[in-house]
Design a protein around this motif. Structure first.
Motif, PDB file in Angstrom:
ATOM      1  N   VAL A  33      -5.157  33.979 -19.391  1.00 14.63           N
ATOM      2  CA  VAL A  33      -4.505  33.744 -20.673  1.00 14.63           C
ATOM      3  C   VAL A  33      -5.050  34.791 -21.646  1.00 14.63           C
ATOM      4  O   VAL A  33      -6.239  34.777 -21.973  1.00 14.63           O
ATOM      5  CB  VAL A  33      -4.779  32.316 -21.196  1.00 14.63           C
ATOM      6  CG1 VAL A  33      -4.053  32.089 -22.518  1.00 14.63           C
ATOM      7  CG2 VAL A  33      -4.363  31.272 -20.162  1.00 14.63           C
ATOM      8  N   PRO A  34      -4.197  35.701 -22.107  1.00 11.99           N
ATOM      9  CA  PRO A  34      -4.652  36.736 -23.038  1.00 11.99           C
ATOM     10  C   PRO A  34      -5.180  36.142 -24.340  1.00 11.99           C
ATOM     11  O   PRO A  34      -4.892  34.989 -24.678  1.00 11.99           O
ATOM     12  CB  PRO A  34      -3.386  37.562 -23.312  1.00 11.99           C
ATOM     13  CG  PRO A  34      -2.445  37.221 -22.210  1.00 11.99           C
ATOM     14  CD  PRO A  34      -2.785  35.826 -21.784  1.00 11.99           C
ATOM     15  N   SER A  35      -5.914  36.939 -25.093  1.00  9.48           N
ATOM     16  CA  SER A  35      -6.433  36.464 -26.375  1.00  9.48           C
ATOM     17  C   SER A  35      -5.276  36.149 -27.319  1.00  9.48           C
ATOM     18  O   SER A  35      -4.222  36.782 -27.274  1.00  9.48           O
ATOM     19  CB  SER A  35      -7.359  37.518 -26.975  1.00  9.48           C
ATOM     20  OG  SER A  35      -6.698  38.339 -27.872  1.00  9.48           O
ATOM     21  N   LYS A  36      -5.471  35.106 -28.112  1.00  9.58           N
ATOM     22  CA  LYS A  36      -4.486  34.675 -29.109  1.00  9.58           C
ATOM     23  C   LYS A  36      -3.112  34.386 -28.487  1.00  9.58           C
ATOM     24  O   LYS A  36      -2.075  34.649 -29.082  1.00  9.58           O
ATOM     25  CB  LYS A  36      -4.321  35.722 -30.213  1.00  9.58           C
ATOM     26  CG  LYS A  36      -5.611  36.207 -30.831  1.00  9.58           C
ATOM     27  CD  LYS A  36      -6.315  35.111 -31.585  1.00  9.58           C
ATOM     28  CE  LYS A  36      -7.585  35.676 -32.219  1.00  9.58           C
ATOM     29  NZ  LYS A  36      -8.469  34.664 -32.710  1.00  9.58           N
ATOM     30  N   ALA A  37      -3.111  33.817 -27.267  1.00  5.98           N
ATOM     31  CA  ALA A  37      -1.859  33.522 -26.563  1.00  5.98           C
ATOM     32  C   ALA A  37      -1.957  32.162 -25.887  1.00  5.98           C
ATOM     33  O   ALA A  37      -3.013  31.536 -25.870  1.00  5.98           O
ATOM     34  CB  ALA A  37      -1.569  34.608 -25.527  1.00  5.98           C
ATOM     35  N   GLU A  38      -0.829  31.718 -25.351  1.00  2.00           N
ATOM     36  CA  GLU A  38      -0.791  30.447 -24.633  1.00  2.00           C
ATOM     37  C   GLU A  38      -0.374  30.700 -23.195  1.00  2.00           C
ATOM     38  O   GLU A  38       0.539  31.477 -22.930  1.00  2.00           O
ATOM     39  CB  GLU A  38       0.209  29.485 -25.296  1.00  2.00           C
ATOM     40  CG  GLU A  38       0.258  28.132 -24.609  1.00  2.00           C
ATOM     41  CD  GLU A  38       1.187  27.160 -25.307  1.00  2.00           C
ATOM     42  OE1 GLU A  38       0.671  26.300 -26.049  1.00  2.00           O
ATOM     43  OE2 GLU A  38       2.402  27.255 -25.109  1.00  2.00           O
ATOM     44  N   GLY A  39      -1.062  30.025 -22.285  1.00  2.00           N
ATOM     45  CA  GLY A  39      -0.716  30.109 -20.866  1.00  2.00           C
ATOM     46  C   GLY A  39      -0.251  28.758 -20.359  1.00  2.00           C
ATOM     47  O   GLY A  39      -0.709  27.713 -20.837  1.00  2.00           O
ATOM     48  N   ILE A  40       0.680  28.790 -19.428  1.00  5.44           N
ATOM     49  CA  ILE A  40       1.194  27.557 -18.829  1.00  5.44           C
ATOM     50  C   ILE A  40       0.813  27.546 -17.360  1.00  5.44           C
ATOM     51  O   ILE A  40       1.077  28.508 -16.637  1.00  5.44           O
ATOM     52  CB  ILE A  40       2.713  27.458 -19.010  1.00  5.44           C
ATOM     53  CG1 ILE A  40       3.038  27.365 -20.507  1.00  5.44           C
ATOM     54  CG2 ILE A  40       3.273  26.254 -18.262  1.00  5.44           C
ATOM     55  CD1 ILE A  40       4.505  27.407 -20.829  1.00  5.44           C
ATOM     56  N   VAL A  41       0.189  26.452 -16.931  1.00  5.35           N
ATOM     57  CA  VAL A  41      -0.269  26.307 -15.548  1.00  5.35           C
ATOM     58  C   VAL A  41       0.377  25.054 -14.963  1.00  5.35           C
ATOM     59  O   VAL A  41       0.146  23.951 -15.455  1.00  5.35           O
ATOM     60  CB  VAL A  41      -1.815  26.201 -15.474  1.00  5.35           C
ATOM     61  CG1 VAL A  41      -2.275  26.060 -14.032  1.00  5.35           C
ATOM     62  CG2 VAL A  41      -2.476  27.391 -16.156  1.00  5.35           C
ATOM     63  N   ASN A  42       1.191  25.246 -13.939  1.00  2.56           N
ATOM     64  CA  ASN A  42       1.870  24.125 -13.275  1.00  2.56           C
ATOM     65  C   ASN A  42       1.039  23.644 -12.096  1.00  2.56           C
ATOM     66  O   ASN A  42       0.592  24.451 -11.280  1.00  2.56           O
ATOM     67  CB  ASN A  42       3.246  24.559 -12.782  1.00  2.56           C
ATOM     68  CG  ASN A  42       4.160  24.905 -13.929  1.00  2.56           C
ATOM     69  OD1 ASN A  42       4.431  24.064 -14.777  1.00  2.56           O
ATOM     70  ND2 ASN A  42       4.636  26.130 -13.975  1.00  2.56           N
ATOM     71  N   VAL A  43       0.875  22.318 -12.011  1.00  2.00           N
ATOM     72  CA  VAL A  43       0.080  21.714 -10.946  1.00  2.00           C
ATOM     73  C   VAL A  43       0.922  20.659 -10.239  1.00  2.00           C
ATOM     74  O   VAL A  43       1.638  19.887 -10.876  1.00  2.00           O
ATOM     75  CB  VAL A  43      -1.209  21.065 -11.524  1.00  2.00           C
ATOM     76  CG1 VAL A  43      -2.023  20.397 -10.437  1.00  2.00           C
ATOM     77  CG2 VAL A  43      -2.037  22.103 -12.264  1.00  2.00           C
TER      78      VAL A  43
END
Length: 123
Positions: free
Chosen positions: A88-98
């Motif tokens: 997840v880059p700085s100042k960003a949002e990451g989505i992780v599917n489980v």
């Protein structure tokens, strides 16, 4: 046209029509597959730590982690038990599917900062 022409041999036989009809009916009558709605888990990563550090989700449902990285450098959301990793880059949002999970405790951490740890409790 001559008797015994090859054009006649290309016509479907009653046996082929019956088999095709059965297959078509089977496909049409099959219940539509519905994807189980995912449970969203929101995490913030700031000052080298996850907030909250412990989150919960119901068993047997897919989980979507929404990880918002507020730090000035990238982080890597990783979990061996969940079998996921996502930078997840700085100042960003990451989505992780489980995938849907069985009850238990599943640890996650920042691979770039091993001290930053959290846990997902599935009940």
């Amino acid at each position: 046209m001559l008797e015994g022409s090859t054009m006649i041999s290309h016509l479907p036989t009653p046996r082929r029509l019956t088999a095709a009809s059965i297959c078509a009916l089977a496909l049409l009558s099959a219940a539509p597959i519905r994807a189980e709605p995912a449970v969203e888990v929101h995490l913030t990563y700031a000052n080298g730590a996850f907030q909250p550090s412990e989150v919960r989700a119901p068993a047997n449902k897919p989980v979507v982690f929404r990880v918002k990285n507020l730090d000035a450098k990238a982080m890597e959301f990783e979990s061996t038990s969940l079998r996921v990793e996502k930078v997840v880059p700085s100042k960003a949002e990451g989505i992780v599917n489980v995938r849907p999970l069985q009850p238990g405790r599943y640890q996650f951490y920042d691979d770039f900062n091993q001290k930053a740890r959290g846990v997902l409790t599935v009940q």
